[in-house]
Scaffold this motif. Structure first.
Motif, PDB file in Angstrom:
ATOM      1  N   THR A   1      -1.608   7.460   0.316  1.00 37.04           N
ATOM      2  CA  THR A   1      -3.048   7.309   0.029  1.00 37.04           C
ATOM      3  C   THR A   1      -3.636   6.189   0.898  1.00 37.04           C
ATOM      4  O   THR A   1      -4.034   5.135   0.399  1.00 37.04           O
ATOM      5  CB  THR A   1      -3.267   6.988  -1.468  1.00 37.04           C
ATOM      6  OG1 THR A   1      -2.489   5.824  -1.812  1.00 37.04           O
ATOM      7  CG2 THR A   1      -2.863   8.159  -2.346  1.00 37.04           C
TER       8      THR A   1
ATOM      9  N   GLN B   1      -6.406   5.728   2.311  1.00 37.16           N
ATOM     10  CA  GLN B   1      -7.796   5.339   2.107  1.00 37.16           C
ATOM     11  C   GLN B   1      -7.923   4.095   1.227  1.00 37.16           C
ATOM     12  O   GLN B   1      -8.950   3.407   1.246  1.00 37.16           O
ATOM     13  CB  GLN B   1      -8.605   6.504   1.492  1.00 37.16           C
ATOM     14  CG  GLN B   1      -8.193   6.928   0.100  1.00 37.16           C
ATOM     15  CD  GLN B   1      -7.028   7.899   0.073  1.00 37.16           C
ATOM     16  OE1 GLN B   1      -6.394   8.155   1.095  1.00 37.16           O
ATOM     17  NE2 GLN B   1      -6.757   8.455  -1.100  1.00 37.16           N
ATOM     18  N   GLN B   2      -6.859   3.773   0.483  1.00 28.85           N
ATOM     19  CA  GLN B   2      -6.899   2.618  -0.416  1.00 28.85           C
ATOM     20  C   GLN B   2      -6.674   1.291   0.307  1.00 28.85           C
ATOM     21  O   GLN B   2      -6.966   0.231  -0.247  1.00 28.85           O
ATOM     22  CB  GLN B   2      -5.860   2.788  -1.535  1.00 28.85           C
ATOM     23  CG  GLN B   2      -6.136   3.968  -2.460  1.00 28.85           C
ATOM     24  CD  GLN B   2      -5.063   4.132  -3.523  1.00 28.85           C
ATOM     25  OE1 GLN B   2      -4.080   3.393  -3.566  1.00 28.85           O
ATOM     26  NE2 GLN B   2      -5.243   5.113  -4.390  1.00 28.85           N
ATOM     27  N   TRP B   3      -6.110   1.346   1.537  1.00 32.13           N
ATOM     28  CA  TRP B   3      -5.816   0.083   2.235  1.00 32.13           C
ATOM     29  C   TRP B   3      -6.207   0.074   3.712  1.00 32.13           C
ATOM     30  O   TRP B   3      -6.282  -0.988   4.326  1.00 32.13           O
ATOM     31  CB  TRP B   3      -4.312  -0.237   2.129  1.00 32.13           C
ATOM     32  CG  TRP B   3      -3.411   0.915   2.506  1.00 32.13           C
ATOM     33  CD1 TRP B   3      -2.837   1.809   1.651  1.00 32.13           C
ATOM     34  CD2 TRP B   3      -3.010   1.322   3.830  1.00 32.13           C
ATOM     35  NE1 TRP B   3      -2.106   2.749   2.354  1.00 32.13           N
ATOM     36  CE2 TRP B   3      -2.188   2.467   3.689  1.00 32.13           C
ATOM     37  CE3 TRP B   3      -3.250   0.818   5.105  1.00 32.13           C
ATOM     38  CZ2 TRP B   3      -1.624   3.121   4.772  1.00 32.13           C
ATOM     39  CZ3 TRP B   3      -2.693   1.478   6.203  1.00 32.13           C
ATOM     40  CH2 TRP B   3      -1.884   2.608   6.033  1.00 32.13           C
TER      41      TRP B   3
ATOM     42  N   GLY C   1       0.813  -1.206   0.000  1.00 27.69           N
ATOM     43  CA  GLY C   1       0.000   0.000   0.000  1.00 27.69           C
ATOM     44  C   GLY C   1       0.845   1.254   0.000  1.00 27.69           C
ATOM     45  O   GLY C   1       1.990   1.245   0.456  1.00 27.69           O
ATOM     46  N   ASN C   2       0.275   2.327  -0.498  1.00 20.88           N
ATOM     47  CA  ASN C   2       0.948   3.618  -0.577  1.00 20.88           C
ATOM     48  C   ASN C   2       0.617   4.424   0.678  1.00 20.88           C
ATOM     49  O   ASN C   2      -0.551   4.695   0.960  1.00 20.88           O
ATOM     50  CB  ASN C   2       0.473   4.359  -1.829  1.00 20.88           C
ATOM     51  CG  ASN C   2       1.237   5.644  -2.079  1.00 20.88           C
ATOM     52  OD1 ASN C   2       1.936   6.152  -1.196  1.00 20.88           O
ATOM     53  ND2 ASN C   2       1.102   6.174  -3.285  1.00 20.88           N
TER      54      ASN C   2
END
Length: 436
Positions: A310, A312-314, A306-307
């Motif tokens: 960001t 919210q993506q993970w 995961g980044n």
């Protein structure tokens, strides 16, 4: 069939300097091409040439009328390999010359044999009349004298006006091998006894630390209980993270930019009764190392590609009590371990890195509970990535409070410089989220 190791070294250095490949990516694939007995010398040549690159290029410049370019460029790096052997290794000159010139054939530059042989022999003759480049050289650029890029030297001179020469000198040293004792198995004292029994010379960082420095590096398989998870390889500076984060039983913990997982594992060793450990890294391929370290040490964590910029993506929505943010950085504190950093990193990279660090700090901060602690860490020595970055964040974030961790309470964070107690260059800052 094993190849000429000078040819392999020249290709490897060419890939780093001209193609921008990391030595850590390039060298493993090249090691498979040579005989087992030669692998140590290949590493010595690659690391050594990259440490002394400006100096060696200056040496070559004295003896060649026209720089080698295009398809001949690999011949340039072969000359550097040859001169490095004469200056810095115990390889007899005649063997260094013969093997270096012989490397022209596998490199498909046989037409350069005479040129390369002439350069090496002229350099050898010059050695009796002119010593190595020294810090007393008045008419030689600092980049050649100190073997660092000019932009970096200027930054270090500005940031550390009293220490810049010592810092650059530390970057030129061979790094020591540091051990981290897994105290779930043995106390530091017990493991020291095991090292003594195995005739492995060592010394301890200090009485409060589990860090042990080996006098001479050894194969990991010679370390008592390495495969059983009794000990890990980790620089003493990196070992400070777990203690500074100071996790407590029941904590929900996040390790951002976690690969290769040394700090993740150390936190779990020190506080096995935390509620959960989440380890993320943007590069899924690097998470294999995290999994390998966890498995060897018999530890468990949720490992996610995961980044950190960001979340919210993970992120699953559950706030964290403790966050370790080992931020992407210039790596300028670990140049002694990775001399290719000097030539891969450019001045303009620093601005982009500081912008990325700001973005990650801002977005990860929202995942921290009120009253929680974020430990910001880099392996950089540049203030704009470290103290200036943290000061800016605290100034711009109303619920962020900096907590002093260095001996000088007025310092913003704790800057460890290369070779301070034989450690890598590292930076830590502790930031607490206020509850009011």
């Amino acid at each position: 069939m094993a190849q000429n190791l000078r040819a392999v070294a020249a290709r490897c250095i060419y890939a780093v300097v001209d193609k921008g490949r990391s030595l850590a990516d390039e060298l493993p694939s090249q090691l498979s091409k040579i005989a087992e007995k030669d692998k140590g010398l290949l590493q010595e040549l690659c690391y050594g040439v990259l440490r002394h690159l400006p100096e060696l290029e200056h040496d070559v410049r004295d003896f060649i009328k026209k720089p080698l370019t295009g398809k001949q460029r690999v011949g340039h790096f072969l000359m550097l390999v040859g001169i490095y052997q004469v200056k810095y290794t115990r390889v007899p000159d005649h063997a260094a010359f013969n093997e270096t010139v012989s490397a022209c054939k596998p490199l498909k530059c046989e037409h350069l044999k005479g040129v390369i042989n002439g350069v090496l022999r002229n350099f050898q003759r010059q050695q009796t009349n002119a010593s190595h480049v020294t810090n007393n050289s008045k008419n030689i650029a600092d980049a050649i004298v100190y073997n660092h890029p000019s932009w970096f030297i200027k930054k270090i001179q500005t940031a550390y006006p009293e220490q810049w020469q010592a810092l650059l000198a530390a970057n030129m040293q061979r790094p020591p091998m540091w051990l981290r004792v897994n105290q779930r198995h043995h106390s530091v004292e017990q493991y020291i006894a095991l090292l003594t029994a195995a005739d492995i010379e060592h010394q301890r960082l200090d009485e409060s630390s589990g860090a042990i420095q080996l006098t001479h590096a050894v194969d990991v398989n010679k370390l008592p209980g390495f495969q059983l998870g009794w000990v890990s390889i980790q620089d003493a500076a990196a070992q400070q993270a777990a203690g500074l984060l100071n996790c407590q039983a029941g904590d929900n913990v996040l390790d951002c930019c976690a690969a290769p997982g040394g700090k993740t594992c150390h936190i779990l060793e020190q506080c096995p009764d935390i509620k959960a450990m989440t380890a993320i890294d943007i590069e899924a391929s690097r998470l294999t190392r995290v999994e390998e370290n966890l498995n060897r040490l018999n530890l468990s964590a949720q490992v996610i590609a995961g980044n950190a910029a960001t979340p919210q993506q993970w992120w699953n929505g559950e706030l964290f009590d403790r966050i370790l943010l080992d931020a992407p950085c210039s790596g300028t504190g670990v140049i002694r371990r990775h001399p290719d950093i000097k030539w891969l990193r450019k001045a303009q990279d620093i601005e982009a890195l500081t912008a990325l660090q700001q973005e990650i700090l801002k977005n990860i901060w929202s995942l921290l509970k009120p009253g929680g602690t974020l430990l910001y860490a880099t392996c950089s020595v540049l203030p704009e990535e470290n103290s200036e970055q943290v000061q800016r964040f605290v100034n711009e974030t109303p619920d962020a409070k900096h907590v002093a961790i260095s001996e000088n309470s007025t310092d913003i964070g704790w800057q460890i410089l290369p070779n301070m107690a034989a450690m890598d260059g590292f930076y830590y800052a502790k930031i607490v989220k206020t509850t009011a």
